[in-house]
Scaffold this active site. Structure first.
Site, short mmCIF file in Angstrom:
data_model
loop_
_atom_site.label_atom_id
_atom_site.label_comp_id
_atom_site.label_asym_id
_atom_site.label_seq_id
_atom_site.Cartn_x
_atom_site.Cartn_y
_atom_site.Cartn_z
N CYS A 1 0.86 -1.17 0.00
CA CYS A 1 0.00 0.00 0.00
C CYS A 1 0.90 1.22 0.00
O CYS A 1 2.09 1.13 0.23
CB CYS A 1 -0.86 0.05 1.26
SG CYS A 1 -1.86 -1.41 1.49
N ARG B 1 1.86 1.39 -6.00
CA ARG B 1 1.96 0.49 -4.85
C ARG B 1 0.64 -0.20 -4.52
O ARG B 1 0.59 -1.07 -3.66
CB ARG B 1 2.42 1.27 -3.61
CG ARG B 1 3.74 1.97 -3.78
CD ARG B 1 4.09 2.77 -2.54
NE ARG B 1 4.27 1.90 -1.41
CZ ARG B 1 5.39 1.28 -1.09
NH1 ARG B 1 6.45 1.45 -1.84
NH2 ARG B 1 5.47 0.51 -0.03
N TRP C 1 -3.85 -1.86 -1.44
CA TRP C 1 -3.75 -3.12 -2.16
C TRP C 1 -4.18 -4.16 -1.14
O TRP C 1 -3.42 -4.52 -0.25
CB TRP C 1 -2.31 -3.36 -2.63
CG TRP C 1 -2.13 -4.58 -3.46
CD1 TRP C 1 -1.79 -5.82 -3.03
CD2 TRP C 1 -2.27 -4.67 -4.87
NE1 TRP C 1 -1.73 -6.68 -4.09
CE2 TRP C 1 -2.01 -6.01 -5.23
CE3 TRP C 1 -2.60 -3.75 -5.88
CZ2 TRP C 1 -2.06 -6.44 -6.55
CZ3 TRP C 1 -2.64 -4.20 -7.18
CH2 TRP C 1 -2.37 -5.53 -7.50
N ASN D 1 0.53 0.84 6.27
CA ASN D 1 1.04 -0.08 5.25
C ASN D 1 1.77 -1.20 5.99
O ASN D 1 2.71 -0.92 6.73
CB ASN D 1 1.98 0.68 4.30
CG ASN D 1 2.73 -0.24 3.38
OD1 ASN D 1 2.27 -1.34 3.07
ND2 ASN D 1 3.89 0.19 2.92
N GLY D 2 1.32 -2.44 5.81
CA GLY D 2 1.97 -3.55 6.51
C GLY D 2 0.93 -4.55 6.96
O GLY D 2 -0.21 -4.53 6.47
N GLU E 1 7.34 -21.41 -20.72
CA GLU E 1 7.47 -20.11 -20.08
C GLU E 1 8.90 -19.55 -20.25
O GLU E 1 9.09 -18.35 -20.49
CB GLU E 1 7.08 -20.21 -18.60
CG GLU E 1 7.25 -18.97 -17.76
CD GLU E 1 6.42 -17.76 -18.23
OE1 GLU E 1 5.58 -17.90 -19.13
OE2 GLU E 1 6.65 -16.67 -17.69
N LYS F 1 9.70 -15.99 -22.03
CA LYS F 1 10.44 -14.91 -21.36
C LYS F 1 11.59 -14.43 -22.26
O LYS F 1 11.81 -13.23 -22.40
CB LYS F 1 11.03 -15.38 -20.02
CG LYS F 1 10.07 -15.51 -18.88
CD LYS F 1 9.67 -14.20 -18.22
CE LYS F 1 8.44 -13.62 -18.82
NZ LYS F 1 7.17 -14.24 -18.56
N GLU G 1 10.22 -12.48 -25.29
CA GLU G 1 9.60 -11.20 -24.93
C GLU G 1 10.60 -10.08 -24.75
O GLU G 1 10.39 -8.98 -25.23
CB GLU G 1 8.87 -11.34 -23.57
CG GLU G 1 7.49 -11.91 -23.64
CD GLU G 1 6.85 -11.96 -22.26
OE1 GLU G 1 5.75 -11.47 -22.11
OE2 GLU G 1 7.47 -12.51 -21.31
N HIS H 1 10.93 -35.40 -32.78
CA HIS H 1 9.92 -35.61 -33.82
C HIS H 1 9.88 -34.45 -34.82
O HIS H 1 8.84 -34.18 -35.41
CB HIS H 1 8.54 -35.81 -33.19
CG HIS H 1 8.48 -37.05 -32.34
ND1 HIS H 1 8.46 -38.32 -32.88
CD2 HIS H 1 8.48 -37.20 -31.00
CE1 HIS H 1 8.43 -39.20 -31.88
NE2 HIS H 1 8.45 -38.54 -30.73
N LYS I 1 1.73 -4.31 -20.80
CA LYS I 1 1.57 -5.07 -19.56
C LYS I 1 0.17 -5.68 -19.48
O LYS I 1 0.00 -6.81 -19.05
CB LYS I 1 1.80 -4.14 -18.37
CG LYS I 1 1.67 -4.80 -17.02
CD LYS I 1 2.83 -5.71 -16.75
CE LYS I 1 2.68 -6.53 -15.50
NZ LYS I 1 3.38 -7.83 -15.63
C1 G6P Z 1 0.15 -9.64 -21.89
C2 G6P Z 1 1.50 -9.56 -21.18
C3 G6P Z 1 1.92 -10.95 -20.71
C4 G6P Z 1 0.82 -11.57 -19.86
C5 G6P Z 1 -0.49 -11.63 -20.61
C6 G6P Z 1 -1.63 -12.02 -19.71
O1 G6P Z 1 0.30 -10.25 -23.12
O2 G6P Z 1 2.49 -9.02 -22.02
O3 G6P Z 1 3.10 -10.84 -19.96
O4 G6P Z 1 1.22 -12.84 -19.47
O5 G6P Z 1 -0.82 -10.35 -21.12
O6 G6P Z 1 -1.82 -11.01 -18.76
P1 G6P Z 1 -2.64 -11.18 -17.42
O7 G6P Z 1 -2.64 -9.81 -16.80
O8 G6P Z 1 -4.02 -11.61 -17.83
O9 G6P Z 1 -1.96 -12.19 -16.60
#
Ligand code: G6P
Length: 644
Positions: A2, A27, A75, A104-105, A517, A521, A524, A540, A639
């Site tokens: 927070c 935050r 949050w 916050n905490g 994954e 990464k 990306e 294959h 994002k």
């Molecule tokens: C976007 C981001 C990814 C993420 C995906 C799903 O494509 O670039 O990094 O995994 O969305 O996002 P979410 O917020 O639904 O986990």
């Protein structure tokens, strides 16, 4: 996580607090609120949603006039995002005064304190741990310090008693983490703040003090700051004439710092060097690295209160009312996009293995438009960090329309997906800022593991088995920490291959989705072409790609398929591929096969993905840095993707 901001000075406080909250919004942003000390008493405004919603409320409230106030952006940890749960929280003292607190905490002993305070006549209006603090300070508050303290040289700032004393007394009863700011309507020129564990900075402005969770909310007002150590309290006074420090003048300011046991301490004032990003980032160069390194703490927060080893129970309050549906479910459909989809693929293994129920992961975008069959007993689980991904939301709505029970595994509290599901489990890993998702993935996998155990325990798993998984889960944060100590060594390994434009990531069983994954990464953020697949599938077709020195990352931890993975490694080596292995600590044999080895602690197979993904996150991070790329803002990516 927070954010708090508070001010005492000679300016109208409400707009100033809003501006500070906007800077702290990263935050947390599920609800916000502020309390202003006005001549008519403490005025409170709170609202669900972004700071802009609070801003609109505050702007329409003419009574919100004063020069002392505290504010908070939340949050959620204890209690849903709602107006009642938003800070500030209030307490009423026996002397008839009102206390307002932002925090916050986490107050760990809040339940016991709440019982004690309830017995003493305090009434609670929220589900938060913070409200306990407000009542506790009120319980110890005896009214403002005697006027004689102020008059007898030194003034209010140096005289002891009142709000400062009450805060000290309250904090002596508290276990947990806190950064707090506290005001009383009886002391219109005094702001008291304190910290233990959570961040807090005090800015010394002209005729004022401003307190905040980080310097971003302070910098517009002053560069002169001091911080508090754990268990320290600051009493900050700013007011007209001699009420503050005994000197005559139109406006005076003075502060004193003590421990919670009222032992005076001195604080060094230093100059803030302004670099907002640097302040938020702390010692890290990028949010992605910060979030990778935060994972042990994030998972501690994610697990907090959810493990009951004594009863061999997983505590997921949000799912309780649907426990019967979960046990009777005929099929789970796990849906999401990107990294969240990969977490869903791991859940296929977790649900079938631990909960003994068929489970399939589906790209939300495909599921939505496939005219999917939802039979009776189907449960759809939408997985999303942001809770706003349009594809995932559309799939969720489609599934609900077709009669499925819809659950959410979401990080952003109060987000659209969280609100649209029938029930769910929050990740509680804190806001994720780096575009490449890291800590949210480990949070998703952890929550899905808890869900599988929650169901499994009600079906086939014995208490003994559940208890041993829970014990292992509790150890995960420490294991994650151990893996992260290898960051530099991983950077070294990467430097040998970083110029190669094609990589493969291979794994089997639980570690197959981890390979997916790892490849995502790398793609990306380093723009290297990478593919992830089951290690056995490589032969294959994709094996045709392997030439001399091609980097092939194997997740080759000890487990039921270890020998098979070794055979796959041999196949790659025979074609000149360069094998980088993620292996179990102490595995000497793997070193004969791999050019480079990254070790992870030994854990049961279902728990391996949360560990084996960390080296792959670091591989991608170091590759991007070594290629001179903008790690936190990779090209073409966002994002949160809110279009289908
Ligand atoms: C976007 C981001 C990814 C993420 C995906 C799903 O494509 O670039 O990094 O995994 O969305 O996002 P979410 O917020 O639904 O986990």
């Amino acid at each position: 996580m927070c954010g708090i901001v508070a001010y005492v000075g000679n300016k109208n406080v409400a707009p100033l607090l809003i501006e500070g909250l906007k800077r702290l919004e990263y935050r947390g942003y599920d609800s916000a609120g502020m309390a202003v000390v006005t001549p008519q008493g403490i005025k409170l405004v709170r609202s669900v949603g972004r700071v802009s919603v609070l801003e609109a409320h505050a702007a329409s409230d003419a009574a919100l006039q004063g020069t002392l106030g505290i504010a908070h952006t939340r949050w959620a940890t204890h209690g849903v995002p709602s107006e009642a749960n938003a800070h500030p929280h209030l307490g009423q003292s026996r002397s008839g005064h009102t206390i307002a607190v932002v925090h916050n905490g986490i107050i760990e002993n809040y339940a016991a304190l709440k019982t004690w305070l309830t017995e003493r006549g305090h009434q609670f209006y929220s589900q938060t741990d913070t409200e306990v603090l407000a009542k506790l300070v009120a319980e110890f508050y005896e009214g403002p310090p005697a006027a004689r303290d102020a008059a007898a040289g030194g003034g209010v700032a140096n005289g002891h008693g009142g709000l400062e004393q009450a805060v000290q007394a309250a904090l002596r009863e508290v276990t947990g983490a806190y950064a707090i700011a506290v005001v009383s309507n009886a002391e219109p020129h005094t702001l008291v703040c304190a910290r233990k564990g959570s961040p807090l900075i005090v800015g010394i402005g002209e005729n004022s003090y401003i307190v905040a969770s980080d310097a971003s909310a302070i910098i517009a007002h002053t560069t002169q700051v001091f911080t508090l150590d754990d268990y320290q309290v600051a009493k900050l006074c700013a007011g007209p004439d001699d009420t503050v420090n005994g000197t005559r003048g139109p406006w005076s300011v003075a502060f004193r710092t003590t421990t919670i046991d009222n032992v005076p301490v001195s604080r060094e004032v230093s100059a803030l060097e302004f670099d907002l990003q640097q302040i938020e980032l702390g010692k890290f160069k990028h949010y992605m690295l910060k979030e990778i390194m935060e994972q042990p703490e994030a998972i501690r927060n994610c697990l907090r209160g959810r493990i009951d080893k004594r009863e061999a129970r997983v505590v997921l309050g949000g799912l309780n009312q649907f426990a019967r549906d979960l046990v009777r479910a005929k099929r789970f459909i796990l849906t999401g996009q990107g990294t969240a989809f990969h977490a869903g693929r791991i859940a296929e293994y977790l649900f079938e293995d631990l909960a003994k129920v068929p489970a399939r992961a589906e790209y939300a975008s495909e599921f939505r438009y496939r005219n999917p069959i939802i039979e009776d007993g189907s449960i759809v689980v939408a997985i999303s960090q942001s809770g706003e991904t349009a594809d995932t939301l559309a799939a969720l709505r489609e599934a609900k329309e077709r009669g499925a029970l819809a659950l959410g595994v979401v990080n952003a509290v109060g987000s659209t997906i969280a609100r649209d599901t029938d029930a769910g489990v929050y990740l509680h890993v804190g806001p994720e800022i780096g575009v490449a998702s890291t800590k949210a993935f480990v949070g998703q996998v952890t929550v899905l593991t808890l869900m599988a155990l929650f169901i499994g325990k009600r079906k086939y798993l014995s208490d003994e088995v559940v208890r041993s998984y829970l014990a292992e889960l509790e150890r995960m944060p420490d294991h994650l920490e151990r893996v992260l100590t290898q960051s530099e060594a991983i950077g070294q390994i990467v430097s040998n291959y970083v110029r190669r434009q094609n990589w493969l990531f291979l794994g089997r069983g639980y570690n197959f989705p981890v390979a997916l994954e790892g490849a995502l990464k790398l793609k990306e953020i380093s723009y290297i072409h990478a593919e992830g697949m089951p290690a056995a599938e490589m032969k294959h077709g994709p094996i045709a790609l392997i030439d001399k020195g091609m980097p092939v990352v194997f997740i080759a931890t000890q487990g039921s398929q270890y020998e098979k993975v070794i055979s796959n490694i041999e196949e790659v080596r025979a074609r000149g591929g360069a094998v980088i292995a993620v292996a179990t600590e102490g595995d000497a044999r793997i070193r004969k096969y791999a050019e480079a080895v990254i070790e992870v602690p030994a854990v049961p197979e279902p728990l391996q993905p949360a560990l084996t993904v960390l080296p792959l996150q670091l591989v991608a991070y170091h590759a991007a840095v070594q290629r001179g790329l903008d790690v936190d803002k990779p090209r073409n990516l966002a994002k949160s993707v809110t279009v289908e």
